[in-house]
Write a protein that holds these residues in place. Structure first.
Motif, PDB file in Angstrom:
ATOM      1  N   VAL A 418     -42.988  48.862  25.300  1.00 23.38           N
ATOM      2  CA  VAL A 418     -43.622  49.757  25.692  1.00 23.38           C
ATOM      3  C   VAL A 418     -43.781  49.895  27.201  1.00 23.38           C
ATOM      4  CG1 VAL A 418     -46.121  50.122  25.909  1.00 23.38           C
ATOM      5  CG2 VAL A 418     -45.083  49.813  23.677  1.00 23.38           C
ATOM      6  N   GLY A 419     -43.956  48.460  27.919  1.00 23.31           N
ATOM      7  CA  GLY A 419     -43.649  48.476  29.273  1.00 23.31           C
ATOM      8  C   GLY A 419     -42.272  48.960  29.997  1.00 23.31           C
ATOM      9  N   LYS A 422     -43.064  52.769  29.770  1.00 20.13           N
ATOM     10  CA  LYS A 422     -43.895  53.544  30.852  1.00 20.13           C
ATOM     11  C   LYS A 422     -43.126  53.483  32.205  1.00 20.13           C
ATOM     12  CE  LYS A 422     -48.319  51.544  29.107  1.00 20.13           C
ATOM     13  NZ  LYS A 422     -49.408  50.509  29.352  1.00 20.13           N
ATOM     14  N   ASP A 432     -48.491  57.749  31.547  1.00 22.82           N
ATOM     15  CA  ASP A 432     -48.624  57.348  30.273  1.00 22.82           C
ATOM     16  C   ASP A 432     -50.127  57.364  29.977  1.00 22.82           C
ATOM     17  OD1 ASP A 432     -50.279  54.715  30.539  1.00 22.82           O
ATOM     18  OD2 ASP A 432     -48.607  54.851  32.118  1.00 22.82           O
ATOM     19  N   PRO A 434     -53.965  56.465  27.652  1.00 24.07           N
ATOM     20  CA  PRO A 434     -54.517  55.441  26.976  1.00 24.07           C
ATOM     21  C   PRO A 434     -54.369  55.504  25.425  1.00 24.07           C
ATOM     22  CG  PRO A 434     -56.109  56.659  28.312  1.00 24.07           C
ATOM     23  CD  PRO A 434     -54.957  57.447  28.187  1.00 24.07           C
ATOM     24  N   ASP A 437     -51.551  52.658  24.675  1.00 23.86           N
ATOM     25  CA  ASP A 437     -52.193  51.370  24.689  1.00 23.86           C
ATOM     26  C   ASP A 437     -52.814  51.192  23.304  1.00 23.86           C
ATOM     27  OD1 ASP A 437     -51.082  50.995  27.137  1.00 23.86           O
ATOM     28  OD2 ASP A 437     -52.930  51.469  28.247  1.00 23.86           O
ATOM     29  N   TYR A 440     -50.224  50.812  20.814  1.00 25.89           N
ATOM     30  CA  TYR A 440     -49.671  49.464  21.103  1.00 25.89           C
ATOM     31  C   TYR A 440     -50.279  48.239  20.242  1.00 25.89           C
ATOM     32  CZ  TYR A 440     -48.554  45.197  24.432  1.00 25.89           C
ATOM     33  OH  TYR A 440     -48.296  44.352  24.729  1.00 25.89           O
ATOM     34  N   GLU A 441     -51.736  48.158  20.595  1.00 22.31           N
ATOM     35  CA  GLU A 441     -52.362  47.074  20.219  1.00 22.31           C
ATOM     36  C   GLU A 441     -52.537  47.355  18.553  1.00 22.31           C
ATOM     37  OE1 GLU A 441     -56.245  46.223  21.768  1.00 22.31           O
ATOM     38  OE2 GLU A 441     -55.493  46.537  23.982  1.00 22.31           O
ATOM     39  N   SER A 444     -49.423  45.724  17.494  1.00 20.06           N
ATOM     40  CA  SER A 444     -49.320  44.316  17.723  1.00 20.06           C
ATOM     41  C   SER A 444     -50.292  43.424  16.802  1.00 20.06           C
ATOM     42  CB  SER A 444     -49.723  44.316  19.134  1.00 20.06           C
ATOM     43  OG  SER A 444     -48.625  44.861  20.017  1.00 20.06           O
ATOM     44  N   ASN A 494     -44.527  41.467  22.616  1.00 17.54           N
ATOM     45  CA  ASN A 494     -45.546  41.368  23.658  1.00 17.54           C
ATOM     46  C   ASN A 494     -46.507  40.446  23.167  1.00 17.54           C
ATOM     47  OD1 ASN A 494     -47.817  42.557  21.762  1.00 17.54           O
ATOM     48  ND2 ASN A 494     -45.961  43.960  21.514  1.00 17.54           N
TER      49      ASN A 494
END
Length: 700
Positions: A418-419, A422, A432, A434, A437, A440-441, A444, A494
């Motif tokens: 993801v980073g 971005k 990018d 919200p 994110d 992503y969470e 994860s 991550n």
């Protein structure tokens, strides 16, 4: 496979006579092992071999001296014994068998390794290989004529003639002759962990083009055979140190015994040369000296029984001193079959749009992970509306942490961390959101790996890659923790995903978003603290870290570079095997320490059994604490026990002391209690029983 397709498969198939190898592991003949060991034990009586063990060499010299005194009783002056030839002859026989039993222990350990080597040799024989020239023509040559860099063609039914890397094709390979596992293994080009093949294995479906990576006689099986046969057997540092210590102790006892005649003359109790030799043999640590080599060889053999080949005994021994264990997450702690589970759209895009971009970014990705993304995308209806032949694949890099496709017209489809995505989008003046994110969470926190997908400057969504923690792995880490081993999980995932997996697996520490350079840094940091580090790997990018680690285990499915860098190879390609190897290494050290403790306390007990021999002439019978029948019976009983204790302990030396998940100081206390106290008590009981038997048969 165009160069291959034009060739008649009927003409190219190996003839039955060309495939003479056994397709199953040869059974090891237990009777043959013992017969070989008995023969080799006599061969090892050669002085050139005997001198390699200083302690047993003293016994060897003592045997020659007592033999001389048996033949010539008055060689060193008159003797006071009634029947010196019988007594001296019995001493000679006992000393001979003491040396022979020590040789037998070593020979038996070596014979087991040679039997495994013969089993491997039975699957390795000369075959006819189909060598592929640059113009596509094929020539049949002997496998012994293949050189590194040659390309060969194999089809279903063929034996792979030498070690190599798959450069074209996908096929199932039967590796049971080496690993013992009957399930075929998929080999394919473009895979970092499934492209390496081993000579002697058999292709059972489809066809492959393989580039040879080893010259004749230098293949993986050749190295395995040499190691198992002991051709490269070298004493480990601990073995050398212990051998020197035992030699020094023996030298000290030699000087002590050499001064005894002076004191004996002073108290008017003369001691004959055979009695002095018997006293010396009883004092020096013959038990551990006779078993020391067998313990080291058996340690490598136990590793081999786990289907792991160690390049040296040093590597096995180092496992016992390991303080830190560094493990990859994927394939080691988790099952490793990380596959695409779902697409999560963001920025008002549909799941169909995410599937299309993911398909475009993965069309050139030949990894199992990339292929699973393509399959999931196609299952959701995504189709190619671009020409792959006019597109360019962008390979994954540990620096960019993404891969993708440069499409016709200058458009760029990418997937990756993801980073990284971005940063890629920002470099194209995109933004990018919200939502990224949040997705992503979401992935994860489920312990999955999120991959973002984008087209040019716009992010379309997240790919959910799912993996599962291996059953029972937490209990194994708990056991290592009790043994004082610190576990570190390295992963490119991550921090959220890494934390979830680390908590579920029970590792002591984790490092997220790790690069190959990070692996080396972690190892160096641990080593700077004075710790010994073990790690496992399989890819080319693992090679530098494998070299840096004190103990390194590479998978049999790993790349050639990784295999050359590591000091152990796991034929089953099970990364968790390193946990077992650490246990075996600790068992090796514990076994050596336990038998050393037993041997030293044995020597003390035997010494007190022979003390009456020195003082019987001056009426100090009160020192005869065991109430032995006579001086002669005491000497014979002590030496008989001294000889017999070696074969009694051979099974323990070969099998190893049972290991408990305890720390070093706890193990030390346990060994002193069991083997130290046992070693002090056992001789008194055994020598007294032998003395009673000798007296009963009239040899006293």
């Amino acid at each position: 496979m165009n160069p291959v397709a034009s060739t008649s498969k009927a003409r190219l198939r190996s003839r039955p006579g060309d495939r003479r190898q056994s397709r199953k592991k040869a059974k090891i003949n237990t009777k043959g092992i013992y017969l070989r060991a008995i023969r080799d034990a006599f061969i090892k009586l050669n002085p050139k071999n005997a001198i390699k063990n200083p302690v047993m060499f003293l016994v060897w010299l003592g045997t020659l001296i007592t033999l001389s005194v048996t033949i010539y009783p008055n060689l060193f002056g008159l003797t006071q014994q009634k029947n010196p030839q019988l007594f001296n002859g019995l001493l000679t026989g006992i000393l001979f068998f003491t040396v022979w039993f020590a040789n037998f222990a070593e020979a038996l350990a070596e014979a087991r390794g040679k039997a495994q080597a013969n089993a491997l040799r039975s699957i390795k024989s000369e075959t006819i290989a189909k060598k592929l020239a640059s113009d596509g023509t094929i020539t049949e040559v002997s496998s012994t004529n293949l050189q590194q860099g040659d390309n060969i063609y194999v089809v279903a039914g063929d034996i792979i003639p030498a070690d190599g890397e798959v450069i074209m094709g996908v096929a199932s390979v039967d590796e049971s002759a080496i690993t013992g596992e009957s399930a075929p293994v998929l080999k394919e080009s473009g895979s970092d962990i499934a492209s390496s093949v081993t000579g002697g294995t058999r292709i059972i479906s489809d066809e492959l083009i393989i580039r040879i990576t080893a010259d004749p006689g230098k293949g993986f099986i050749d190295r395995m055979i040499a190691l198992l046969e002991g051709k490269k057997r070298r004493k480990t540092p601990n073995e050398i140190a212990l051998t020197v210590l035992l030699a020094v102790l023996s030298l000290v006892f030699l000087f002590v015994v050499a001064t005894l005649p002076v004191f004996a003359y002073y108290v008017k109790s003369p001691i004959s040369v055979p009695i002095l030799i018997a006293l010396l043999v009883a004092l020096i640590p013959t038990t551990i000296s006779g078993l020391l080599s067998a313990i080291g060889i058996a340690g490598m053999d136990r590793v081999a029984q786990f289907n792991v080949i160690a390049t040296s005994g040093r590597a096995v021994e180092a496992c016992g001193d390991v303080n830190t264990l560094i493990l990859d997450k994927t394939g080691t702690i988790t099952l490793g079959n990380r596959l695409a589970e779902d697409f999560i759209p963001i920025n008002n895009h549909s799941i169909e749009e995410v599937a299309y971009i993911a398909l475009a970014a993965s069309v050139f990705d030949d990894t199992p992970e990339g292929k699973s993304i393509v399959r999931l995308a196609q299952r959701l209806g995504a189709r190619f509306d671009f020409d792959p032949n006019q597109s360019e694949g962008v390979a994954f890099s540990s620096k960019t942490r993404m891969s993708g496709t440069n499409l016709y017209g200058g458009r760029e489809a990418r997937k990756g961390a993801v980073g990284a995505i971005k940063d890629f989008v920002r470099s194209r003046n995109g933004d990018d959101t919200p939502e990224l994110d949040a997705a992503y969470e979401q992935v994860s926190r489920q312990g999955g790996t999120p991959l973002a997908v984008c087209l040019d400057s716009e992010i379309y969504g997240v790919i959910y890659l799912k993996d599962v923690v291996k059953p029972g792995i937490r209990e194994r880490f708990d056991q290592l923790r009790r043994m004082g081993v610190h576990t570190v999980m390295l992963t490119g995932d991550n921090r959220i995903t890494a934390a979830v997996i680390a908590n579920e697996a029970g590792v002591d520490e984790f490092i997220a978003e790790a690069t190959p350079e990070d692996k080396i840094s972690v190892i160096q940091e641990e080593q700077a603290k004075g710790k010994l580090v073990a790690m496992t790997g399989d890819g080319t990018n693992d090679a530098p870290a494998l070299v840096q680690a004190n103990v390194s285990l590479v998978m049999n499915t790993g790349t050639q570079a990784a295999k050359e860098a590591a000091n152990m190879v796991d034929l089953d390609s099970d990364p968790t095997k390193l946990i077992d190897i650490v246990s075996i290494g600790k068992q090796l050290l514990i076994t050596r320490g336990a038998l050393t403790t037993f041997s030293i306390t044995n020597d003390i007990a035997k010494y007190f059994a022979i003390i009456p021999v020195i003082f019987t002439a001056v009426n100090l019978q009160s020192l005869n604490i065991m109430n032995l029948t006579s001086a002669n019976s005491g000497v014979l009983s002590a030496l008989i026990y001294n000889a017999l204790i070696i074969p009694v302990l051979i099974p323990l030396a070969l099998k190893g002391v049972q290991i408990k998940p305890l720390k070093a100081n706890q193990l030390l206390q346990r060994n002193i209690l069991i083997y130290g106290l046992g070693g002090a008590i056992a001789p008194f009981i055994a020598i007294k029983l032998i003395d009673m038997l000798i007296t009963a048969v009239g040899l006293a």
